[in-house]
Design a protein around this motif. Structure first.
Motif, PDB file in Angstrom:
ATOM      1  N   ALA A 160      31.512  40.643  82.995  1.00 43.21           N
ATOM      2  CA  ALA A 160      32.071  42.363  83.340  1.00 43.21           C
ATOM      3  C   ALA A 160      31.894  41.595  84.850  1.00 43.21           C
ATOM      4  N   HIS A 161      31.156  41.625  84.976  1.00 37.22           N
ATOM      5  CA  HIS A 161      30.356  41.039  86.714  1.00 37.22           C
ATOM      6  C   HIS A 161      31.306  39.600  87.068  1.00 37.22           C
ATOM      7  N   VAL A 162      31.054  38.811  86.100  1.00 37.48           N
ATOM      8  CA  VAL A 162      31.228  37.012  86.764  1.00 37.48           C
ATOM      9  C   VAL A 162      32.702  37.235  87.081  1.00 37.48           C
ATOM     10  N   PRO A 163      34.329  37.445  85.965  1.00 42.08           N
ATOM     11  CA  PRO A 163      35.904  38.124  86.969  1.00 42.08           C
ATOM     12  C   PRO A 163      35.881  39.211  87.581  1.00 42.08           C
ATOM     13  N   LEU A 164      34.687  39.587  88.011  1.00 42.44           N
ATOM     14  CA  LEU A 164      35.114  41.160  88.703  1.00 42.44           C
ATOM     15  C   LEU A 164      34.968  40.239  90.317  1.00 42.44           C
ATOM     16  N   PHE A 165      33.326  39.695  90.642  1.00 38.76           N
ATOM     17  CA  PHE A 165      33.259  39.353  92.055  1.00 38.76           C
ATOM     18  C   PHE A 165      34.131  38.170  91.881  1.00 38.76           C
ATOM     19  N   ILE A 173      30.562  37.784  97.582  1.00 35.46           N
ATOM     20  CA  ILE A 173      28.955  36.947  97.990  1.00 35.46           C
ATOM     21  C   ILE A 173      28.424  38.312  98.488  1.00 35.46           C
ATOM     22  N   SER A 174      28.208  38.682  99.798  1.00 35.30           N
ATOM     23  CA  SER A 174      28.511  40.374 100.269  1.00 35.30           C
ATOM     24  C   SER A 174      28.219  41.325  98.895  1.00 35.30           C
ATOM     25  N   ASP A 175      29.124  41.398  98.577  1.00 31.87           N
ATOM     26  CA  ASP A 175      28.903  42.621  97.240  1.00 31.87           C
ATOM     27  C   ASP A 175      27.755  41.943  95.574  1.00 31.87           C
ATOM     28  N   ILE A 176      27.468  40.815  96.074  1.00 30.46           N
ATOM     29  CA  ILE A 176      26.479  40.275  94.750  1.00 30.46           C
ATOM     30  C   ILE A 176      25.296  40.230  95.240  1.00 30.46           C
ATOM     31  N   GLU A 177      25.258  40.487  96.080  1.00 25.20           N
ATOM     32  CA  GLU A 177      24.010  40.403  96.894  1.00 25.20           C
ATOM     33  C   GLU A 177      23.337  41.691  97.054  1.00 25.20           C
ATOM     34  N   ASN A 178      24.321  42.857  97.233  1.00 24.15           N
ATOM     35  CA  ASN A 178      24.102  44.506  97.120  1.00 24.15           C
ATOM     36  C   ASN A 178      23.746  44.683  95.938  1.00 24.15           C
ATOM     37  N   MET A 179      24.345  44.226  94.924  1.00 24.79           N
ATOM     38  CA  MET A 179      24.095  45.063  93.771  1.00 24.79           C
ATOM     39  C   MET A 179      23.299  44.407  92.327  1.00 24.79           C
ATOM     40  N   GLU A 180      22.569  43.191  92.609  1.00 27.27           N
ATOM     41  CA  GLU A 180      22.330  41.762  92.313  1.00 27.27           C
ATOM     42  C   GLU A 180      20.522  42.589  91.546  1.00 27.27           C
ATOM     43  N   LYS A 181      20.549  43.417  92.534  1.00 24.29           N
ATOM     44  CA  LYS A 181      18.826  43.812  92.729  1.00 24.29           C
ATOM     45  C   LYS A 181      18.689  44.869  91.354  1.00 24.29           C
ATOM     46  N   THR A 182      19.858  45.314  91.016  1.00 25.43           N
ATOM     47  CA  THR A 182      19.965  46.345  90.424  1.00 25.43           C
ATOM     48  C   THR A 182      20.437  45.755  88.956  1.00 25.43           C
ATOM     49  N   LEU A 183      20.767  44.710  88.549  1.00 25.72           N
ATOM     50  CA  LEU A 183      20.957  44.325  87.055  1.00 25.72           C
ATOM     51  C   LEU A 183      20.069  43.228  86.655  1.00 25.72           C
ATOM     52  N   LYS A 184      19.751  42.778  85.832  1.00 24.65           N
ATOM     53  CA  LYS A 184      18.633  43.187  84.719  1.00 24.65           C
ATOM     54  C   LYS A 184      19.582  41.239  84.513  1.00 24.65           C
ATOM     55  N   VAL A 219      31.453  47.639  84.788  1.00 23.79           N
ATOM     56  CA  VAL A 219      33.016  47.846  85.397  1.00 23.79           C
ATOM     57  C   VAL A 219      32.603  48.927  86.358  1.00 23.79           C
ATOM     58  N   VAL A 220      32.613  50.019  86.084  1.00 21.47           N
ATOM     59  CA  VAL A 220      32.566  50.609  86.709  1.00 21.47           C
ATOM     60  C   VAL A 220      31.288  51.379  88.023  1.00 21.47           C
ATOM     61  N   LYS A 221      30.795  49.941  88.196  1.00 20.27           N
ATOM     62  CA  LYS A 221      29.466  49.712  89.122  1.00 20.27           C
ATOM     63  C   LYS A 221      30.010  49.350  90.767  1.00 20.27           C
ATOM     64  N   HIS A 222      31.186  49.156  90.020  1.00 16.50           N
ATOM     65  CA  HIS A 222      32.308  47.855  91.305  1.00 16.50           C
ATOM     66  C   HIS A 222      32.943  49.217  91.763  1.00 16.50           C
ATOM     67  N   ASP A 223      31.943  49.381  93.404  1.00 13.22           N
ATOM     68  CA  ASP A 223      32.621  50.296  94.491  1.00 13.22           C
ATOM     69  C   ASP A 223      34.813  50.024  94.171  1.00 13.22           C
ATOM     70  N   VAL A 224      34.712  48.722  94.372  1.00 13.90           N
ATOM     71  CA  VAL A 224      36.177  48.041  94.807  1.00 13.90           C
ATOM     72  C   VAL A 224      37.291  48.742  93.506  1.00 13.90           C
ATOM     73  N   VAL A 225      36.493  49.391  92.606  1.00 15.38           N
ATOM     74  CA  VAL A 225      37.357  49.289  91.192  1.00 15.38           C
ATOM     75  C   VAL A 225      37.430  50.717  90.943  1.00 15.38           C
ATOM     76  N   LYS A 226      38.988  50.964  91.424  1.00 21.17           N
ATOM     77  CA  LYS A 226      40.132  52.573  91.185  1.00 21.17           C
ATOM     78  C   LYS A 226      39.626  53.178  90.358  1.00 21.17           C
ATOM     79  N   LYS A 227      40.453  52.262  88.616  1.00 17.56           N
ATOM     80  CA  LYS A 227      40.600  52.687  87.304  1.00 17.56           C
ATOM     81  C   LYS A 227      39.973  51.699  86.821  1.00 17.56           C
TER      82      LYS A 227
END
Length: 277
Positions: free
Chosen positions: A66-71, A245-256, A93-101
């Motif tokens: 999910a995250h590779v193509p989305l970022f 990149i800034s979005d990756i940095e904001n999310m990565e601490k919540t991921l495993k 996928v729905v973790k991304h704020d930019v994703v509307k649908k």
């Protein structure tokens, strides 16, 4: 009791997991479905006696598909998942704020229902308002929707049974048409140690359709050899052209699994895997 589930591979190797009990066993119109309780890896989802996930390690698959193509995409507002009936890819996928649908098109409704019942931490996004779940044929859906999605994720089983058509060149042409002009497609792409022939056919088919095609890797203990690959196919962007990149940095601490280093490093391939490309 000394109970073990063993998945045997074509090259005379196998993976065994110690099991407490069977939680569910049944058959949909498309495939056999089993959910087992293991001693140490949580619950396990099997389709046609192949391991799809273990609760303990499913993040290594779902985060990476999910995250590779989305970022890699600068503005992935509309996302399509083909398959993914356990719900793990949709959860990411729905973790991304930019994703509307996010539209998820899964052919086997029983996989969805049993995942909700027995795998709630994986199937946790089915009530998310951004997710539109369709129980339908993904090939048919893609043919009927042109120039619609920013990112398409093919979260399929192996190229047998209901997933066989998802590896053909004609399908990739339909995916290309379903994407917007700067769209990205990612698909699970088997294993470069064991399934080279399948991979070569898959990547040849993709390269006949998309101008940008490459492979990236994740390390997933419950799949053959522990190394698994994904196909990255794009109309416009290479993975490193304009990542968020800034979005990756904001999310990565919540991921495993996924983080900024992994985003770049997962595209580094050993020589024997490069041969497939």
């Amino acid at each position: 009791m000394d109970l073990w589930f063993t998945e045997k591979y074509e090259n005379n190797t196998a993976l065994s997991i110690k099991i407490k009990k069977t939680l569910y066993s049944g058959k949909s119109p498309f495939q056999k479905i089993d959910i087992l309780e293991s001693e140490d890896l949580g619950r396990i989802l099997l389709l046609d006696d192949f391991i799809m996930l273990t609760e303990a390690h499913e993040f290594a698959y779902h985060e990476m598909i999910a995250h590779v193509p989305l970022f890699a995409h600068p503005n992935p507002e509309k996302v399509l998942i083909i398959g993914g009936g356990d719900g793990g890819t949709a959860r990411e996928v729905v973790k991304h704020d930019v994703v509307k649908k996010c539209v998820m098109c899964e052919i086997d409704g029983m996989v969805v229902e049993k995942s909700k019942e027995y795998l709630p931490t994986v199937a946790s996004a089915f009530d998310n308002p951004k997710l539109d779940l369709l129980i339908d044929d993904g090939i048919k859906y893609i043919k009927e929707n042109k120039d619609t999605f920013d990112v398409i994720i093919i979260d399929s089983t192996d190229p047998i049974g209901p997933a066989e058509g998802l590896f053909k060149q004609e399908f990739y042409k339909q995916v290309f048409n379903c994407l917007k002009d700067d769209g990205i497609m990612v698909a699970q792409a088997e294993n470069p140690y064991y399934y080279t022939d399948i991979q070569k056919d898959m990547f040849d088919n993709l390269k006949a359709v998309f101008p940008i095609v490459t492979m990236y890797l994740s390390f997933i203990p419950f799949y053959p050899s522990g190394m698994w690959s994904f196909a990255f196919a794009s109309k416009k962007y290479k993975y490193n052209d304009n990542p968020r990149i800034s979005d990756i940095e904001n999310m990565e601490k919540t991921l495993k699994y996924f983080n900024n280093d992994i985003f770049y490093g997962c595209f580094a391939l050993p020589n024997f895997a490069k041969v497939v490309l």
